[in-house]
Design an enzyme around this catalytic site. Structure first.
Site, PDB file in Angstrom:
ATOM      1  N   LYS A   5       0.805  -1.215   0.000  1.00 23.23           N
ATOM      2  CA  LYS A   5       0.000   0.000   0.000  1.00 23.23           C
ATOM      3  C   LYS A   5       0.844   1.275   0.000  1.00 23.23           C
ATOM      4  CE  LYS A   5      -3.803  -2.315  -0.088  1.00 23.23           C
ATOM      5  NZ  LYS A   5      -3.277  -3.654  -0.337  1.00 23.23           N
ATOM      6  N   GLU A  16      -3.239   7.862   7.132  1.00 21.00           N
ATOM      7  CA  GLU A  16      -3.885   8.818   6.258  1.00 21.00           C
ATOM      8  C   GLU A  16      -5.069   9.456   6.972  1.00 21.00           C
ATOM      9  OE1 GLU A  16      -4.985   6.461   2.856  1.00 21.00           O
ATOM     10  OE2 GLU A  16      -6.961   5.994   3.677  1.00 21.00           O
ATOM     11  N   HIS A  75     -15.486  -3.865   7.754  1.00 24.17           N
ATOM     12  CA  HIS A  75     -14.766  -3.365   6.576  1.00 24.17           C
ATOM     13  C   HIS A  75     -14.839  -4.332   5.398  1.00 24.17           C
ATOM     14  CE1 HIS A  75     -13.157  -0.108   9.003  1.00 24.17           C
ATOM     15  NE2 HIS A  75     -12.712  -0.974   9.869  1.00 24.17           N
ATOM     16  N   ARG A 103      -7.208  -8.329  -9.200  1.00 22.61           N
ATOM     17  CA  ARG A 103      -7.905  -9.594  -9.464  1.00 22.61           C
ATOM     18  C   ARG A 103      -9.348  -9.282  -9.843  1.00 22.61           C
ATOM     19  NH1 ARG A 103     -11.062  -9.418  -5.010  1.00 22.61           N
ATOM     20  NH2 ARG A 103     -10.174  -8.717  -3.050  1.00 22.61           N
TER      21      ARG A 103
END
Length: 509
Positions: A125, A209, A244, A301
């Site tokens: 990430k 973030e 999530h 994917r």
């Protein structure tokens, strides 16, 4: 070495390195394309639907995924023995494993997915954020590198302002993720995020973030070929989530304007091109209440929720994956596509929504899926089978199409009302709750829908007496069918190779 050996040669045999509904879905498209198919299975999956559907099936190990569906060596040995020239990984398991994609290339087998370099770039990430920064893709304020110490993290959080999101650098799916609203909670949250990241991905790096309040989760479907063509097939809204992880998806989003859709689509294409992407993928964004959008991650994917895109575009994404893998050009652009109507997906899990969505695996005593115009059911387990504790507890994906959003939602309610499952708790009552919720119907919801709007006491739970009768009827039916002389899968003497007699008859006819 490229992950696409001899890409000008048409595919002949596809090994599906997965199980459940996605394996069934890929096998069906392969059959439509005239391709020979190979399935792999763990011990408890011996009689699973995907095993019977394939031309050949091979046992690769016991129940634990690490000893079967994640065993790269075992899968590549099956590819060699069966003569497979391509491996489709589905989603989950090895689908985003760059080492496996590389091993396929080394074995001169097509990996039906992106190049290993793209998987690595987007799987990390922090590396992905650096690429997005260079490509000019909007991102929420935060770090592009992993945070070295808790003290550094606290300083960064103070600079960008609370609330902040601590996220694992090496993975996704909500693992290693913590929201921090107050400075005094930062150190403990970072410690927990690092611990979970280490246990889930073997990598405790995290980045920080700005946390977007009132967010919506909107993603764009990407296709890219080997001839320099990269397109998007519009967006999906995936904001209804628990832990999530998505439960309900739809296409298109109810909030995007044509202008924002165009801008986000261009950003998604730029994100894919920044890492030399090929095949199908998804670029995910968080969108705030003012329709500002921020790159979140790229899934390298096929996505679970791809059927809603297929409904509204008329494009078979698995067929396109196979075309791209063997070197064909897409032959069309985004401008050649249009959004036809609206589609909604409900994931039917063996989970108890009244008990914080705890998994409830076990024997599937009754499974009568709905049907009719505009209804599609992708199931990986069937009546008399079992939802296994070792894997994701999905029973099926139920999708509906309508001429508009209201029509698609009303059709979904009808389909959910018709869906009969006995033997376990499912997410059907929750999906019905969401479809009937005023906020959802009006398109006024965020990723906090479950936490803020869902009341388990409001579920219209099925009648217990009816469930008991259904379970009894299903048990009697199952016993009767077991006594019949039905066709079974034939094994060779060594017990490693299995050929479906149904498929044999079809091939002879």
């Amino acid at each position: 070495m490229s992950a696409y050996p001899d890409s000008t040669r048409p595919l002949q045999t596809v090994l599906v390195a997965n199980r459940g509904e996605i394996a069934v879905r890929v096998l069906r498209t392969c059959h439509e394309q005239g391709l020979r198919t190979v399935a792999v299975y763990s011990t408890p999956d011996r009689s699973a639907p995907h095993v019977r559907l394939a031309d050949e099936a091979y046992h690769i190990g016991p129940a634990p995924a690490a000893e079967s569906y994640l065993d790269q060596e075992a899968i590549l040995k099956v590819a060699d023995r069966s003569g497979a020239d391509a491996i489709h990984p589905g989603y989950g398991f090895l689908s985003e494993n760059a080492d496996f994609a590389e091993a396929c290339a080394d074995a001169s087998v097509h990996f039906v997915g992106p190049p290993p370099e793209a998987i690595r770039a987007m799987g990390d990430k922090t590396a992905a954020r650096q690429l997005m920064e260079e490509a000019g893709v909007p991102m929420a304020p935060g770090t592009t590198d992993a945070v070295a110490t808790t003290e550094d993290g606290e300083e960064i959080a103070k600079e960008i302002g609370y609330p902040v999101l601590i996220k694992a650098a090496a993975g996704g799916g909500g693992k290693g993720m913590r929201i921090v609203h107050e400075p005094e909670n930062f150190a403990g949250a970072m410690d927990r995020a690092q611990g979970e990241a280490e246990s889930s991905f073997g990598d405790d790096r995290v980045f920080i973030e700005k946390y977007i309040e009132e967010p919506r989760h909107i993603e764009f479907q990407i296709l890219a070929d080997h001839h320099g063509n990269t397109i998007h097939l519009f967006e999906r809204e995936c904001s209804i989530q628990r832990r999530h992880q998505k439960v309900i998806e739809e296409a298109p989003s109810s909030v995007l304007t044509p202008e924002v859709r165009r801008e986000m689509g261009e950003a998604a294409v730029a994100a894919a091109e920044s890492c030399g992407y090929r095949n199908a993928g998804t670029v995910e964004f968080l969108v705030d209440k003012d329709l500002n959008y921020y790159f979140m991650e790229m899934n390298t994917r096929l996505q679970v929720e791809h059927p809603v895109t297929e409904w509204v575009t008329g494009v078979d994404l698995v067929a396109e994956q196979l075309r791209v893998a063997q070197g064909e050009e897409l032959g069309y652009t985004t401008d050649d596509l249009s959004i036809d109507g609206h589609a909604v997906e409900s994931r039917i899990y063996a989970e108890d929504p009244a008990s914080n969505f705890l998994p409830d695996p076990g024997p599937l005593k009754r499974h009568a899926a709905p049907s009719g115009f505009g209804v599609r059911v992708d199931a990986g387990v069937e009546e008399g089978g079992e939802v296994l504790i070792h894997y994701d507890p999905m029973i099926s994906k139920l999708t509906t199409w309508g001429v508009d959003r209201e029509d698609a939602i009303d059709r979904m309610i009808r389909a959910l009302d018709e869906y009969e499952v006995a033997g376990m708790a499912t997410t059907i009552p929750f999906c019905r709750f969401a479809m009937q919720h005023e906020g959802f119907r009006q398109g006024d919801f965020t990723t906090h829908f479950v936490d803020e709007e869902f009341d388990p006491d409001a579920l219209h739970l099925d009648n217990p007496d009816r469930d008991e009768l259904a379970a009894l009827a299903a048990t009697l039916y199952y016993r009767r069918t077991q006594e019949e002389d039905a066709p079974t899968i034939a094994s060779t003497d060594n017990g490693t190779k299995e050929i479906s007699p149904w498929r044999q008859r079809r091939r002879r006819s």
